[in-house]
Design a protein around this motif. Sequence first.
Motif, PDB file in Angstrom:
ATOM      1  N   LEU A 170       0.833  -1.197   0.000  1.00  0.00           N
ATOM      2  CA  LEU A 170       0.000   0.000   0.000  1.00  0.00           C
ATOM      3  C   LEU A 170       0.872   1.253   0.000  1.00  0.00           C
ATOM      4  CD1 LEU A 170      -2.490  -1.340   2.665  1.00  0.00           C
ATOM      5  CD2 LEU A 170      -2.832  -1.297   0.192  1.00  0.00           C
ATOM      6  N   SER A 171       0.258   2.379  -0.322  1.00  0.00           N
ATOM      7  CA  SER A 171       1.001   3.619  -0.506  1.00  0.00           C
ATOM      8  C   SER A 171       0.799   4.587   0.656  1.00  0.00           C
ATOM      9  CB  SER A 171       0.576   4.300  -1.805  1.00  0.00           C
ATOM     10  OG  SER A 171       1.223   5.550  -1.950  1.00  0.00           O
ATOM     11  N   LYS A 172       1.904   5.196   1.093  1.00  0.00           N
ATOM     12  CA  LYS A 172       1.813   6.258   2.087  1.00  0.00           C
ATOM     13  C   LYS A 172       1.561   7.615   1.429  1.00  0.00           C
ATOM     14  CE  LYS A 172       4.989   4.218   5.473  1.00  0.00           C
ATOM     15  NZ  LYS A 172       6.264   4.451   6.188  1.00  0.00           N
ATOM     16  N   LYS A 173       1.748   7.639   0.109  1.00  0.00           N
ATOM     17  CA  LYS A 173       1.479   8.847  -0.677  1.00  0.00           C
ATOM     18  C   LYS A 173       0.508   8.481  -1.792  1.00  0.00           C
ATOM     19  CE  LYS A 173       6.088  10.643   0.367  1.00  0.00           C
ATOM     20  NZ  LYS A 173       7.396  11.102  -0.188  1.00  0.00           N
ATOM     21  N   PRO A 174      -0.721   8.140  -1.422  1.00  0.00           N
ATOM     22  CA  PRO A 174      -1.650   7.548  -2.385  1.00  0.00           C
ATOM     23  C   PRO A 174      -2.100   8.498  -3.485  1.00  0.00           C
ATOM     24  CG  PRO A 174      -2.745   8.001  -0.303  1.00  0.00           C
ATOM     25  CD  PRO A 174      -1.291   8.239  -0.078  1.00  0.00           C
ATOM     26  N   VAL A 175      -2.312   7.899  -4.658  1.00  0.00           N
ATOM     27  CA  VAL A 175      -2.960   8.588  -5.767  1.00  0.00           C
ATOM     28  C   VAL A 175      -4.424   8.171  -5.737  1.00  0.00           C
ATOM     29  CG1 VAL A 175      -3.073   8.871  -8.262  1.00  0.00           C
ATOM     30  CG2 VAL A 175      -0.848   8.597  -7.133  1.00  0.00           C
ATOM     31  N   LEU A 176      -5.313   9.121  -5.528  1.00  0.00           N
ATOM     32  CA  LEU A 176      -6.723   8.800  -5.343  1.00  0.00           C
ATOM     33  C   LEU A 176      -7.387   8.415  -6.659  1.00  0.00           C
ATOM     34  CD1 LEU A 176      -7.784  11.626  -2.860  1.00  0.00           C
ATOM     35  CD2 LEU A 176      -6.783   9.386  -2.376  1.00  0.00           C
ATOM     36  N   ASN A 177      -8.328   7.492  -6.554  1.00  0.00           N
ATOM     37  CA  ASN A 177      -9.115   7.064  -7.711  1.00  0.00           C
ATOM     38  C   ASN A 177     -10.560   7.479  -7.476  1.00  0.00           C
ATOM     39  OD1 ASN A 177     -10.614   5.662  -9.659  1.00  0.00           O
ATOM     40  ND2 ASN A 177      -9.132   3.989  -9.747  1.00  0.00           N
ATOM     41  N   ALA A 178     -10.947   8.594  -8.088  1.00  0.00           N
ATOM     42  CA  ALA A 178     -12.307   9.116  -7.933  1.00  0.00           C
ATOM     43  C   ALA A 178     -12.952   9.332  -9.289  1.00  0.00           C
ATOM     44  CB  ALA A 178     -12.287  10.413  -7.145  1.00  0.00           C
ATOM     45  N   ALA A 179     -12.584   8.463 -10.249  1.00  0.00           N
ATOM     46  CA  ALA A 179     -13.030   8.661 -11.624  1.00  0.00           C
ATOM     47  C   ALA A 179     -14.521   8.404 -11.815  1.00  0.00           C
ATOM     48  CB  ALA A 179     -12.222   7.757 -12.562  1.00  0.00           C
ATOM     49  N   TYR A 180     -15.098   7.525 -11.002  1.00  0.00           N
ATOM     50  CA  TYR A 180     -16.517   7.207 -11.162  1.00  0.00           C
ATOM     51  C   TYR A 180     -17.371   8.437 -10.839  1.00  0.00           C
ATOM     52  CZ  TYR A 180     -16.356   2.195 -12.103  1.00  0.00           C
ATOM     53  OH  TYR A 180     -16.179   0.974 -12.695  1.00  0.00           O
ATOM     54  N   ASP A 196     -20.392   8.750  -9.676  1.00  0.00           N
ATOM     55  CA  ASP A 196     -21.056   8.728  -8.368  1.00  0.00           C
ATOM     56  C   ASP A 196     -20.106   9.166  -7.262  1.00  0.00           C
ATOM     57  OD1 ASP A 196     -23.392   7.913  -9.477  1.00  0.00           O
ATOM     58  OD2 ASP A 196     -23.328   5.855  -8.727  1.00  0.00           O
ATOM     59  N   VAL A 197     -18.846   8.764  -7.388  1.00  0.00           N
ATOM     60  CA  VAL A 197     -17.862   9.120  -6.361  1.00  0.00           C
ATOM     61  C   VAL A 197     -17.578  10.619  -6.402  1.00  0.00           C
ATOM     62  CG1 VAL A 197     -15.512   8.738  -5.515  1.00  0.00           C
ATOM     63  CG2 VAL A 197     -16.826   6.820  -6.444  1.00  0.00           C
ATOM     64  N   GLN A 198     -17.392  11.147  -7.595  1.00  0.00           N
ATOM     65  CA  GLN A 198     -17.148  12.586  -7.735  1.00  0.00           C
ATOM     66  C   GLN A 198     -18.323  13.392  -7.191  1.00  0.00           C
ATOM     67  OE1 GLN A 198     -16.366  13.198 -11.904  1.00  0.00           O
ATOM     68  NE2 GLN A 198     -14.291  12.367 -11.790  1.00  0.00           N
ATOM     69  N   LYS A 199     -19.525  12.967  -7.548  1.00  0.00           N
ATOM     70  CA  LYS A 199     -20.726  13.680  -7.098  1.00  0.00           C
ATOM     71  C   LYS A 199     -20.840  13.663  -5.576  1.00  0.00           C
ATOM     72  CE  LYS A 199     -25.783  13.523  -7.425  1.00  0.00           C
ATOM     73  NZ  LYS A 199     -26.947  12.770  -7.954  1.00  0.00           N
ATOM     74  N   THR A 200     -20.606  12.508  -4.986  1.00  0.00           N
ATOM     75  CA  THR A 200     -20.726  12.384  -3.529  1.00  0.00           C
ATOM     76  C   THR A 200     -19.655  13.208  -2.819  1.00  0.00           C
ATOM     77  OG1 THR A 200     -21.642  10.151  -3.812  1.00  0.00           O
ATOM     78  CG2 THR A 200     -20.868  10.738  -1.618  1.00  0.00           C
ATOM     79  N   LEU A 201     -18.448  13.219  -3.358  1.00  0.00           N
ATOM     80  CA  LEU A 201     -17.385  14.036  -2.767  1.00  0.00           C
ATOM     81  C   LEU A 201     -17.757  15.517  -2.793  1.00  0.00           C
ATOM     82  CD1 LEU A 201     -14.205  12.295  -4.253  1.00  0.00           C
ATOM     83  CD2 LEU A 201     -14.861  12.358  -1.836  1.00  0.00           C
ATOM     84  N   GLN A 202     -18.370  15.955  -3.888  1.00  0.00           N
ATOM     85  CA  GLN A 202     -18.810  17.349  -3.990  1.00  0.00           C
ATOM     86  C   GLN A 202     -19.877  17.649  -2.938  1.00  0.00           C
ATOM     87  OE1 GLN A 202     -20.043  17.775  -8.068  1.00  0.00           O
ATOM     88  NE2 GLN A 202     -17.947  17.870  -8.854  1.00  0.00           N
ATOM     89  N   GLY A 220     -18.469  18.216   0.309  1.00  0.00           N
ATOM     90  CA  GLY A 220     -17.624  19.400   0.426  1.00  0.00           C
ATOM     91  C   GLY A 220     -16.150  19.075   0.504  1.00  0.00           C
ATOM     92  N   ALA A 221     -15.767  17.913  -0.029  1.00  0.00           N
ATOM     93  CA  ALA A 221     -14.364  17.480   0.006  1.00  0.00           C
ATOM     94  C   ALA A 221     -13.642  17.994  -1.236  1.00  0.00           C
ATOM     95  CB  ALA A 221     -14.285  15.958   0.094  1.00  0.00           C
ATOM     96  N   GLU A 222     -13.151  19.222  -1.171  1.00  0.00           N
ATOM     97  CA  GLU A 222     -12.493  19.833  -2.326  1.00  0.00           C
ATOM     98  C   GLU A 222     -11.120  19.211  -2.589  1.00  0.00           C
ATOM     99  OE1 GLU A 222     -12.344  24.028  -1.840  1.00  0.00           O
ATOM    100  OE2 GLU A 222     -14.534  24.258  -1.682  1.00  0.00           O
ATOM    101  N   ASN A 223     -10.417  18.851  -1.551  1.00  0.00           N
ATOM    102  CA  ASN A 223      -9.118  18.177  -1.670  1.00  0.00           C
ATOM    103  C   ASN A 223      -9.214  16.849  -0.917  1.00  0.00           C
ATOM    104  OD1 ASN A 223      -7.527  20.346  -3.027  1.00  0.00           O
ATOM    105  ND2 ASN A 223      -8.098  21.462  -1.162  1.00  0.00           N
ATOM    106  N   PRO A 224      -9.874  15.869  -1.534  1.00  0.00           N
ATOM    107  CA  PRO A 224     -10.211  14.637  -0.820  1.00  0.00           C
ATOM    108  C   PRO A 224      -8.990  13.824  -0.381  1.00  0.00           C
ATOM    109  CG  PRO A 224     -10.682  14.409  -3.158  1.00  0.00           C
ATOM    110  CD  PRO A 224     -10.356  15.850  -2.917  1.00  0.00           C
ATOM    111  N   THR A 225      -9.170  13.158   0.741  1.00  0.00           N
ATOM    112  CA  THR A 225      -8.192  12.222   1.281  1.00  0.00           C
ATOM    113  C   THR A 225      -8.711  10.798   1.064  1.00  0.00           C
ATOM    114  OG1 THR A 225      -9.266  12.189   3.442  1.00  0.00           O
ATOM    115  CG2 THR A 225      -7.593  13.899   3.056  1.00  0.00           C
TER     116      THR A 225
END
Length: 338
Positions: free
Chosen positions: A185-195, A197-203, A206-211
């Motif tokens: 696993l990565s300590k400096k992860p590259v996030l996968n939010a391409a779907y 539904d995921v992008q919409k839910t993050l918005q 209010g997660a502008e810079n998601p973790t």
Amino acid sequence: MLVQSNVSLRHLNTFGLDADARYFINVTSVDELTAILRDPEWKGTPKFILGGGSNILLTQDIEALVIHPDIRGITVIGETEETVVLAVGAGEVWHDFVMHCVDNGYGGVENLSLIPGTVGAAPMQNIGAYGVEIKSVIGSVEAVNIESGEKRIFSNAECEFGYRESIFKKALKHQYVITGATFRLSKKPVLNAAYGDVQKTLQEMGAENPTIRDISEAIMQIRRSKLPDPAEIGNAGSFFKNPEIPVAQFAQLRETFPEVPGYPIDAETVKVPAGWLIERAGWKGYREGEIGVHARQALVLVNYGGGTGAQIKALSEKIQASVAGQFGIRLNAEVNFI
């Protein structure tokens, strides 16, 4: 070690089906597993391996020695500034392991939040969701040969991962007990939010810079909105695989059904959502006594309580025939029939 007789497996399958094991044993270590496999008293008895039961359909009692691998532990076995390698026991609950990773800032499995089952079942099925499959983070899989009791380490390549497939479901089916796995696993992860539904839910969050925690939370919200909780309604999640069909066949399908969604896998193959096919065929929300198709997600078959595995199997076959008749596509079950 205690071998029990005539044990109900209702608590060990997420459909909540009442089937019995002729014999049952819970093993908490590789040594215990090896001992029971090599015990002359049980050498000639058929063996059946049952983890969390989140991807099986019990259609009958099991006339075998059912072995439940309850091997626990999450241990750091390698670490750099950028990565960490964890050794994880097969009996760990998958979602608990994901939360452990999120809590420690280890990226790579957050998209697989809230998937039911155990760590041991995950590589067998090559579980995946929202753009991530477990094959992308597995380093190796530890397993014990049922016949000989010998331990073997399988590399990622040797696992022969495919879409909801692995060597443990194909060439080595019923030959090994998975006892653990390692994850890089990565300590400096590259996030996968391409779907979408995921992008919409993050918005909406209010997660502008998601973790990775934000990704995990978004996916849990999505899954809870779409999928029933097995603790409330018996189910095994997605019952069918999303079919992969040739581009030419998809083009023909779109001539009749212009709205059919499709996701290119490569230049020759397109993945079609099984849930869309089932819903369009009229099965969403269908109920037949104590079983049915979930009202919010057509890909999920459910046991409302008192249904049998044979009834659910028969319903799945009706759905397969219906979809094949309307769309010319054969759905294959993701759930394993026992």
